[in-house]
Design an enzyme around this catalytic site. Structure first.
Site, mmCIF file in Angstrom:
data_model
loop_
_atom_site.group_PDB
_atom_site.id
_atom_site.type_symbol
_atom_site.label_atom_id
_atom_site.label_comp_id
_atom_site.label_asym_id
_atom_site.label_seq_id
_atom_site.Cartn_x
_atom_site.Cartn_y
_atom_site.Cartn_z
ATOM 1 N N CYS A 1 0.238 3.708 2.806
ATOM 2 C CA CYS A 1 0.752 3.119 4.054
ATOM 3 C C CYS A 1 2.247 3.385 4.183
ATOM 4 C CB CYS A 1 0.509 1.614 4.090
ATOM 5 S SG CYS A 1 -1.227 1.118 4.057
ATOM 6 N N CYS B 1 0.834 -1.204 0.000
ATOM 7 C CA CYS B 1 0.000 0.000 0.000
ATOM 8 C C CYS B 1 0.871 1.258 0.000
ATOM 9 C CB CYS B 1 -0.900 -0.056 1.243
ATOM 10 S SG CYS B 1 -1.686 1.487 1.680
#
Length: 128
Positions: A33, A30
């Site tokens: 992230c 991600c």
């Protein structure tokens, strides 16, 4: 303080205790992230009185499902075992600092009284 890797084995022990815990639900693939990770890690160094935990949603699918995580990163703030905040999205450092301040200012006696009141109402509604 370094971040703590949270798993199904230690999650309840870490999160249910007294004090403030910030939990970052993330995954290695991600992009947001990965952008949020240094912000989260830097905040953990600035706030040694707070526990910072990370849940790898790929490795800990059971935890992610238990909390209904559908978007990552999702940040959850827990104080004295009560979830005060849970929202998806990577926060910039100033917003994370603001959130930490607000979580620390919450009157937990008032929150616990409200939780108890809601539980009593629910029990009254389900009683035969």
């Amino acid at each position: 303080m370094a971040t703590v890797e949270l798993t199904t084995d230690n999650f309840n022990e870490v999160v249910a205790g007294d004090g403030t815990v910030l939990v970052d639900f993330w995954a290695s693939w991600c992009g947001p992230c990965r952008q949020f990770a240094p912000v989260f890690d830097e905040a953990s160094e600035k706030h040694p009185d707070i526990t910072f935990g990370k849940v790898d949603t790929e490795a800990q699918t059971q935890l992610a499902q238990a909390f209904g995580i559908s978007s990552i990163p999702t940040l959850m703030a827990v104080r004295d075992g009560v979830v005060l905040y849970a929202q998806p999205g990577a926060l910039p450092a100033p917003a994370l600092e603001e959130l930490i301040g607000k979580v620390q200012e919450v009157d937990m006696d008032q929150v616990k009284a409200e939780v108890a009141r809601q539980q009593e109402e629910q029990e009254g509604q389900t009683a035969p």
